[in-house]
Design an enzyme around this catalytic site. Structure first.
Site, short mmCIF file in Angstrom:
data_model
loop_
_atom_site.label_atom_id
_atom_site.label_comp_id
_atom_site.label_asym_id
_atom_site.label_seq_id
_atom_site.Cartn_x
_atom_site.Cartn_y
_atom_site.Cartn_z
N HIS A 1 0.84 -1.20 0.00
CA HIS A 1 0.00 0.00 0.00
C HIS A 1 0.87 1.25 0.00
CE1 HIS A 1 -2.93 2.90 1.81
NE2 HIS A 1 -3.70 2.33 0.89
N ASP A 2 1.89 1.29 0.86
CA ASP A 2 2.82 2.43 0.88
C ASP A 2 3.54 2.57 -0.46
OD1 ASP A 2 2.13 3.01 3.48
OD2 ASP A 2 4.00 2.25 4.36
#
Length: 194
Positions: free
Chosen positions: A81-82
């Site tokens: 996600h990051d």
């Protein structure tokens, strides 16, 4: 007929010269592939090797949430996600639509971790909380795209009603998770915490 080393080298030369160029993809294609096409374990291997090195691999894990609550292995999903947020921002592609795609992949990755690691309803309920949190509170710098594809309006300009609806969903998911924890504790499936 005698084959020499020189003849073999000359025969392989065109393939050797062509392969790096043919295999090279654009950074946007690689980010899209790593974000949406490859499995989470494959992504984790690329992340571990920082391959390719010019992409942004930095992460704060699951931000201020636990990385592996109750032993649920959420950290790989948080890493991807990051990766999505950072690289889409760097490539000026962090639109509200791409934020939704990245967030949806995050939810899918969390469910994958719950399913493949033998965790049940509590894990999925907590995955829903993590997903609702990123929908409500994450990536407010994403931009809305104009009809011509250019970025124009930051998402933080969303209406108060839109924001309130996302926060209400988050609160519903937290309540569902808390109920799932109590049920699992009552069945002896989770340790009791004082």
């Amino acid at each position: 007929m005698k084959i020499t080393a020189t003849a073999i080298a000359l025969a392989l030369l065109p393939a050797t010269l062509a392969s790096p160029v043919e295999k090279r993809q654009s950074a946007t294609a690689i980010v899209d592939s790593y974000m949406f096409s490859i499995s989470l374990p494959s992504f984790s291997t690329h992340r571990h090797n920082r391959n390719p090195s010019y992409l942004i691999w930095t992460t704060d894990g699951c931000t201020s949430s636990p990385d592996n609550p109750f032993g649920f292995p959420f950290i790989p999903a948080c890493h991807r996600h990051d990766f999505g947020y950072h690289n889409f921002r760097a490539q000026s592609r962090f639109t509200s639509n791409n934020k939704l795609r990245i967030d949806n992949k995050f939810r899918d990755d969390l469910y994958y971790q719950c399913n493949t690691n033998g965790h049940g309803a509590v894990c999925r309920a907590l995955a829903d909380v993590y997903y609702a949190a990123v929908r409500a509170f994450g990536g407010s710098d994403a931009n809305r795209a104009a009809a011509d594809g250019r970025l124009k309006v930051p998402v933080d300009d969303q209406t108060q009603e839109e924001h309130d609806a996302l926060v209400a969903i988050y609160e519903e998911k937290v309540a569902a998770y808390e109920a799932a924890v109590k049920e699992a504790e009552a069945k002896g499936e989770l340790p009791l915490f004082a």
